[in-house]
Structures are given as structure tokens and as C-alpha cells.
Design an enzyme around this catalytic site. Structure first.
Site: not given
Ligand code: IDP
Ligand code: MG
Length: 151
Positions: A9, A49, A57, A85, A91, A102, A112, A115, A126
Site C-alpha cells: 500500500k 474495494y 471506512f 495472510r 488487519t 503489519r 497497515n 493487502h 483481484e
Molecule cells: P484485510 O485487509 O485484513 O483483509 P479488510 O477487513 O478486508 O481487512 O479491510 C480492508 C482494509 O480496510 C484493511 O486492510 C484496512 O486498510 C482498512 N480497514 C479495515 N477495517 C478498518 C477500520 O475499522 N477503520 C479503518 N480502516 C479499516
Molecule cells: Mg480483506
């Protein structure tokens, strides 16, 4: 063998972590089948996304993902989705296990660093979002390159 999409990212690129992230993939047996650096438009980030379009978010995340260059990669290996992962960690960097990308480098839940696809279905969507099939280098060619001096 399984494929997954990885993204370094904008925060990972800005912090100079491209090599560090790739080293972790290579050290864990994941092969890079395709790779490119991109700067997404807001619309491209929204499309990627789209699964999160109703989440609170979504606007902030797609602003962030279009804020600077990213590196997108197709990784392949045994259980590549799960393995990637595991290497990434949870996350929220605060919840991620020690030694994960992360945990080691993430600032907070949004910024973080990386992705990774979360299922075979999302991996297919994707990978197709960023790459055409001819852009994927055959694994056989990666494992044993053909060329002058390498035969
Ligand atoms: P992941 O990347 O671990 O699969 P997802 O739930 O798919 O997590 O969320 C996608 C991305 O959205 C996360 O990697 C993070 O950058 C962002 N994100 C997820 N949850 C939150 C939140 O509660 N607040 C702000 N950003 C979030
Ligand atoms: Mg995800």
C-alpha cells in the site's frame, strides 16, 4: 498451487518497504508471477474495494489507497492465500502477531502496509482487476530461466 493478490500500500512504498515485503514472500516460498507499480485513481481504488462500499471506512480507505504509488503482485505457492495472510498478520497492527509485516511496520488499522486476498473468489477478482493472463509469467520459466548463459 494457489494464487493470491498482494498489494504494498502507499504507506509501505513511502516507508521504503518494497524490498522488505518481497523478501518475506520469497523467504516463505511464495513465487512472484507478476508485479507492477501503479498510482490508482480514486475510482480505481473504489472499484477494487467495492466489497467494502457500505463500510464506514470506505471513503477514507479509497482516499488512502489512491494517495500514492502501490506495488501489486500475483503470488503463487501452496496455500498462497493463507500463507500470505499469515505473513501479513491481522488487519489491525495492534492485534497482529510479532514478526508479521503489519505488526512490524503498520501504523494503525487503515495504514497497515499490505493487502492480501482473503479467498479463492476474491483472489480471482483481484488478480483480474490488475493483470491480464499474458502478464503472468509461467512458473516453469521463473524456476528455470532460459537464456544466454543460463542454459
Ligand atoms: P484485510 O485487509 O485484513 O483483509 P479488510 O477487513 O478486508 O481487512 O479491510 C480492508 C482494509 O480496510 C484493511 O486492510 C484496512 O486498510 C482498512 N480497514 C479495515 N477495517 C478498518 C477500520 O475499522 N477503520 C479503518 N480502516 C479499516
Ligand atoms: Mg480483506
Amino acid at each position: 498451487m494457489e494464487r493470491t493478490l498482494s498489494i504494498i500500500k502507499p504507506d509501505g512504498v513511502a516507508k521504503g518497504l518494497i524490498g522488505e515485503v518481497i523478501k518475506r514472500f520469497e523467504n516463505n516460498g511464495l513465487k512472484i508471477r507478476a508485479m507492477k507499480m501503479l498510482h490508482l485513481t480514486k475510482k480505481e481504488a473504489e472499484g477494487f474495494y467495492i466489497v467494502h462500499k457500505d463500510r464506514p471506512f470506505y471513503i477514507s480507505l479509497t482516499d488512502f489507497m489512491s494517495s500514492g504509488p502501490i506495488v501489486v503482485m500475483v503470488l503463487e505457492g501452496k496455500d498462497a492465500i493463507k500463507k500470505n495472510r499469515e505473513i501479513m498478520g491481522a488487519t489491525n497492527p495492534k492485534d497482529a502477531a510479532p514478526g508479521t509485516i503489519r505488526r512490524d511496520f503498520g501504523l494503525e488499522i487503515e495504514k497497515n502496509i499490505v493487502h492480501g486476498s482473503d479467498s479463492p473468489e476474491s483472489a480471482a477478482f483481484e488478480i483480474g482487476y490488475f493483470f491480464n493472463s499474458p502478464e503472468l509469467i509461467p512458473l516453469t520459466l521463473i524456476l528455470s530461466p532460459q537464456g544466454r548463459g543460463l542454459r
